[in-house]
Design an enzyme around this catalytic site. Structure first.
Site, PDB file in Angstrom:
ATOM      1  N   ASP A 195      40.303  51.834  35.905  1.00  0.00           N
ATOM      2  CA  ASP A 195      40.123  50.385  35.822  1.00  0.00           C
ATOM      3  C   ASP A 195      41.303  49.808  35.055  1.00  0.00           C
ATOM      4  O   ASP A 195      41.794  50.421  34.090  1.00  0.00           O
ATOM      5  CB  ASP A 195      38.816  50.022  35.115  1.00  0.00           C
ATOM      6  CG  ASP A 195      38.581  48.516  35.120  1.00  0.00           C
ATOM      7  OD1 ASP A 195      38.120  48.011  36.157  1.00  0.00           O
ATOM      8  OD2 ASP A 195      38.867  47.859  34.102  1.00  0.00           O
TER       9      ASP A 195
ATOM     10  N   GLU B 299      43.023  46.202  33.218  1.00  0.00           N
ATOM     11  CA  GLU B 299      42.938  44.814  32.775  1.00  0.00           C
ATOM     12  C   GLU B 299      44.339  44.228  32.897  1.00  0.00           C
ATOM     13  O   GLU B 299      45.341  44.908  32.584  1.00  0.00           O
ATOM     14  CB  GLU B 299      42.433  44.723  31.336  1.00  0.00           C
ATOM     15  CG  GLU B 299      41.042  45.310  31.125  1.00  0.00           C
ATOM     16  CD  GLU B 299      39.972  44.664  31.991  1.00  0.00           C
ATOM     17  OE1 GLU B 299      40.109  43.467  32.319  1.00  0.00           O
ATOM     18  OE2 GLU B 299      39.011  45.360  32.367  1.00  0.00           O
TER      19      GLU B 299
ATOM     20  N   HIS C  36      34.637  44.228  30.784  1.00  0.00           N
ATOM     21  CA  HIS C  36      36.023  43.843  31.032  1.00  0.00           C
ATOM     22  C   HIS C  36      36.989  44.524  30.068  1.00  0.00           C
ATOM     23  O   HIS C  36      38.053  43.980  29.782  1.00  0.00           O
ATOM     24  CB  HIS C  36      36.202  42.318  30.996  1.00  0.00           C
ATOM     25  CG  HIS C  36      35.508  41.613  32.113  1.00  0.00           C
ATOM     26  ND1 HIS C  36      35.910  41.712  33.425  1.00  0.00           N
ATOM     27  CD2 HIS C  36      34.418  40.799  32.104  1.00  0.00           C
ATOM     28  CE1 HIS C  36      35.104  40.984  34.192  1.00  0.00           C
ATOM     29  NE2 HIS C  36      34.183  40.425  33.416  1.00  0.00           N
TER      30      HIS C  36
ATOM     31  N   ASP D 124      34.622  49.943  31.618  1.00  0.00           N
ATOM     32  CA  ASP D 124      34.393  49.644  33.029  1.00  0.00           C
ATOM     33  C   ASP D 124      34.569  50.889  33.888  1.00  0.00           C
ATOM     34  O   ASP D 124      33.834  51.100  34.864  1.00  0.00           O
ATOM     35  CB  ASP D 124      35.357  48.547  33.500  1.00  0.00           C
ATOM     36  CG  ASP D 124      34.957  47.165  32.988  1.00  0.00           C
ATOM     37  OD1 ASP D 124      34.018  47.089  32.185  1.00  0.00           O
ATOM     38  OD2 ASP D 124      35.591  46.171  33.395  1.00  0.00           O
TER      39      ASP D 124
END
Length: 558
Positions: free
Chosen positions: A28, A30, A169, A174
């Protein structure tokens, strides 16, 4: 024509790896925005799992090198202060790729994460490893119902499958939640016949049409070998012919939503069977495909593959010959250029007309029946055989020069056109000079192509080998530009006895001094491209042939 290799048990990766043995890397990211080319990565989190167990985790903040939008800060909690001392993308990305290794990459909405990672690789100039990718969003769309979950967001699916980690998030949390979702979806997918990594990746693709799902059985029991596959209708007529180094794996893709071509979906609607033609290796498969398409002209293959659609530059047979573009091949030994596209052939004709005073009018002329000259004759661009100014003998000399220019003296055309370009440039007729340059480029390309194939055909027998993907050698016996024998030698053994047997059992091919037709030229081009690969080695040449190819091979590595 060729010797087929003995049966080989399909390798594990050809059949697919059982899911309990597959290593998944759930990732994941960001980021500072939604577009990979306009935003940066602020955090990478990944969890590596195998057999339902976590085997490793990776997490790092990343300094994106730009301010983070306050809206993104409110969403992720990652601020400029947090990433101020974080490593750069150039430092983090290689470490993540090392962690990824050869695992299958998993992400929720994988297109987003993969897009950022690929762009990051381009940015820091490291190669993207192209791992297999599984998207849990696509899986969830196929394996969950609306009554279970209002949407396929990660938070909703994490609640559905009882994830101990709540998505927030932040990349690692995540990724941990996505692991639980992945395991839940895999459990459900097993009820749909998904048992290997190949099954999962194929099932993960967008939903295929009902027709494709219904016809999927046509891919059953096909060989995991190099070869040609033929889709046939209910009466056995060939609809489409393709080639692959793994027939079974390739044919299966036609029954997934990855196949979006309307033409081939229409073909699948008519198909009732798929016939494989097993070949010794990929080169033989490519040649067999070309031959089968040339003979059968299946309706769903592109017509551009049909050799009879290729064009030739040739001389007409009459008292005062002229140049023409024709799809009918000239006889072996006759002056010619080709085969090629009609456009390139016409440009080559224009180049020859610019360089040589051969007549351009299309009417048949007779020395005994003179006619008034055309415009080109009146302005001195033609020797005027039409009105008797040039005799049959005079024009024959021009035709002989044209024939030499097409066969052995292409440089004469280059010299003439270069002089013409300089003349036009001196007159500041730059557009006309550019047109002549285009004619010259087309002629030189076609002349070099024809010469290259002609010399290859004249070489007689060429024996060459390329390393096999799983050891051994992929061997071809080529005679007069045609494949006469093929074999894949056994890994770990001296290849020469098998090569000698292949040479001894190769088909007989009539020697010729030039390509006979477009099919002959097309097969010779396939063989030449293979010979020009850096890993291909020439074993023996029975004749005279000069080329920039590697070889000969003195010894082989078993």
């Amino acid at each position: 024509m060729a010797l087929s290799a003995p049966y080989r048990q399909p390798a594990l990766e050809e059949m697919g790896v059982p899911l309990q043995l597959v290593t998944f890397c759930v990732v994941d990211l960001e980021t500072t925005g939604l577009a990979a080319d306009a935003a940066g990565i602020t955090e990478i989190g990944a969890v590596k799992v195998r057999g339902g167990e976590i085997v490793g985790e990776f997490q790092s903040l990343v300094d994106p090198g730009e301010p983070i939008d306050p809206r993104v800060v409110r969403l992720t909690g990652i601020s400029d202060e947090m990433v101020a001392g974080a490593p750069s993308l150039e430092e983090v990305l290689p470490s993540f790729l090392e962690f990824l290794g050869g695992a299958t990459l998993v992400a929720h909405n994988a297109a987003f994460d993969v897009g950022f990672l690929r762009h990051a690789c381009d940015k820091v100039e490291v190669p993207w490893p192209r791992p297999p990718v599984v998207d849990t969003v696509l899986l969830a769309r196929k394996l969950t119902d609306k009554y279970e979950t209002p949407n396929r967001r990660l938070g909703s699916l994490a609640r559905l499958f009882g994830s101990p980690t709540t998505p927030n998030h932040r990349a690692l949390d995540d990724a941990r939640a996505t692991v639980t979702v992945l395991h839940g979806l895999i459990e459900r997918a097993s009820g749909h016949g998904v048992h290997t990594d190949l099954d999962l990746i194929e099932f993960c693709r967008a939903i295929p049409s009902k027709l494709q799902r219904r016809k999927r059985h046509l891919a059953d029991d096909l060989p995991h070998r190099p070869g040609v596959y033929v889709f046939r209708d209910g009466e056995g007529r060939a609809l489409y012919i393709g080639v692959s180094k793994n027939v079974a794996k390739r044919v299966r893709t036609y029954f997934t939503a990855g196949e979006q071509r309307r033409r081939l979906r229409d073909m699948i609607a008519m198909a009732e069977s798929v016939d494989p033609v097993v070949c010794a290796h990929r080169l033989e498969a490519a040649v067999v495909e070309f031959q089968m398409i040339s003979r059968g002209k299946p309706p769903y293959n592109r017509a551009s593959k049909y050799p009879e659609h290729r064009a030739w530059v040739r001389l007409t047979k009459e008292a005062f010959p002229r140049l023409m573009v024709s799809r009918k091949p000239p006889a072996v030994g006759e002056p010619r250029l080709g085969p090629t596209t009609g456009t390139q052939a016409q440009q080559a004709v224009e180049a020859l007309h610019e360089a040589l005073p051969i007549r351009q009018c299309r009417q048949r002329l007779s020395a005994s029946k003179p006619v008034n000259p055309c415009f080109l004759g009146e302005i001195g661009k033609c020797p005027r055989p039409c009105d008797g100014t040039a005799t049959v003998e005079d024009h024959a000399a021009v035709v002989a020069d044209t024939a030499r220019a097409m066969g052995s003296d292409g440089a004469s055309v280059g010299r003439a056109l270069m002089a013409r370009m300089e003349q036009l440039a001196a007159q500041e007729r730059f557009e006309s000079a550019a047109e002549v340059r285009e004619q010259l480029v087309a002629f030189e390309r076609l002349f070099a192509q024809a010469k290259r194939v002609r010399e290859f055909v004249r070489a007689g027998t060429v024996v060459a080998a390329s390393p096999g993907e799983r050891g051994g050698w992929e061997v071809a016996v080529i005679k007069s530009g045609l494949l006469a024998g093929a074999v894949s030698t056994s890994p770990g053994f001296d290849p020469m006895p098998e090569i000698d047997d292949c040479v001894a059992g190769a088909d007989a091919v009539e020697a010729c001094g030039d390509v006979r037709d477009a099919s002959h030229a097309g097969e010779a081009e396939i063989l030449l491209r293979w010979l020009e690969e850096p890993t291909t080695r020439v074993v023996a040449v029975d004749g005279a042939w000069s080329s920039d190819l590697p070889g000969p091979v003195d010894t082989f590595s078993a």
